[in-house]
Scaffold this active site. Structure first.
Site, PDB file in Angstrom:
ATOM      1  N   PRO A  66       0.814  -1.206   0.000  1.00 48.74           N
ATOM      2  CG  PRO A  66      -0.627  -1.529   1.760  1.00 48.74           C
ATOM      3  CD  PRO A  66       0.669  -1.980   1.213  1.00 48.74           C
ATOM      4  CD  GLU A  67       4.050   2.347  -3.763  1.00 56.77           C
ATOM      5  OE1 GLU A  67       4.206   3.413  -4.365  1.00 56.77           O
ATOM      6  OE2 GLU A  67       4.530   1.273  -4.143  1.00 56.77           O
TER       7      GLU A  67
END
Length: 270
Positions: free
Chosen positions: A2-3
């Site tokens: 997750p960015e």
DNA sequence: CTTCGTTCCTGGAAGC
DNA sequence: TGCTTCCAGGAACGAA
């Protein structure tokens, strides 16, 4: 992993399930995920709190409560998802039982995730030190150019630094450099003002595209409803080492930069 | 001060 | 086929 776009999508999908709900019970099954305070206090203090809003800063999720804030970082394989039935998702590590029969689960395969409950002067250092967000005025040439000229890091390592820019991770860093036509191993201090302007535009473009496509599910990422993103179908370089460049047909090179797998086009990126 | 290497963790892929 | 090794990487931390 997750960015920024993935965490943004989690925020959006989770909000309608949890905002306005009261935390009835908290079950922590893996104590080391809780960074602050001690686990028993974490549980005790969260019980009875109402979740007012969920926000994002960099890769952090901020659940604003009627008192204090619950801070969640998903790191590599963490996920925060809401369910209306009792079915338990795989790798469930923390169970938040909310009103209206909502359960918010924190799941994590590799258990790198971190959670904090703060209602005092405790400072989450990584959060406090975050640089400006992409797609905001804060990420300007006037801000970034002086930093670039002082840095002897590889440009990819430089833009991955959360204190410089909040929210970029390995996927979007590679994509941004490809979009900008800049080789990842170039020293930050050797990037010209003109190139940096192009890079800032590229960062904003790939982040906006990631958000539009509901994030990139390359391996494990899922949103607040357990759904995958679509952006993996639009990646220019990440995960495509050894395959032809979509622009020029040259074989994409795969190397290590700062210990991170890095894919780039040796012809398009100089 | 900056920069670099190590560490945490598990599942899936690659290698022998 | 089946076992072992490698790789994925965000960010804190210690060392240089």
């Amino acid at each position: 992993m997750p960015e920024l776009p993935e965490v943004e999508q989690v925020k959006k999908t989770l909000a309608p399930y949890i905002e306005g709900k009261i935390i009835k019970n908290v079950e922590v099954r893996l104590a080391h995920l809780i960074q602050y305070p001690a686990v028993d206090l974490f549980v005790k203090k969260l019980k009875g709190r109402m979740i007012q809003t969920i926000n994002r800063r960099g890769k952090y999720l901020l659940l604003q409560l009627d008192k204090g804030v619950l801070i969640v970082h998903l790191r590599m394989t963490g996920a925060l998802l809401a369910t209306r039935n009792s079915a338990e998702p795989p790798y469930a590590k923390i169970k938040f039982s909310l009103t209206d029969n909502i359960v918010m689960w924190f799941t994590d395969i590799r258990a790198f995730g971190t959670l904090y409950y703060v209602d005092d002067d405790f400072v989450v250092k990584g959060l406090a030190a975050l640089g400006p967000e992409p797609l905001t005025k804060g990420l300007s040439l006037e801000y970034l150019f002086p930093l670039v000229t002082k840095s002897k890091k590889a440009i990819k390592t430089f833009i991955l630094d959360q204190n410089v820019i909040a929210g970029l991770g390995n996927i979007y860093a590679d994509e941004a450099l490809a979009e900008a036509g800049i080789a990842p191993l170039r020293l930050a201090c050797d990037v010209t003002r003109k190139e940096l302007a192009v890079l800032i535009k590229a960062i904003n473009k790939v982040i906006a595209q990631g958000i539009k496509n509901h994030g990139t599910t390359f391996r494990d990422y899922k949103d607040g409803e357990g759904k995958k993103g679509n952006n993996q179908n639009f990646l220019a370089v990440y995960g495509r080492g050894g395959q032809p460049c979509k622009k020029c047909g040259a074989i994409l090179n795969k190397i290590k930069v700062g210990g991170r797998g890095t894919v780039y086009c040796p012809k398009c990126q100089k």
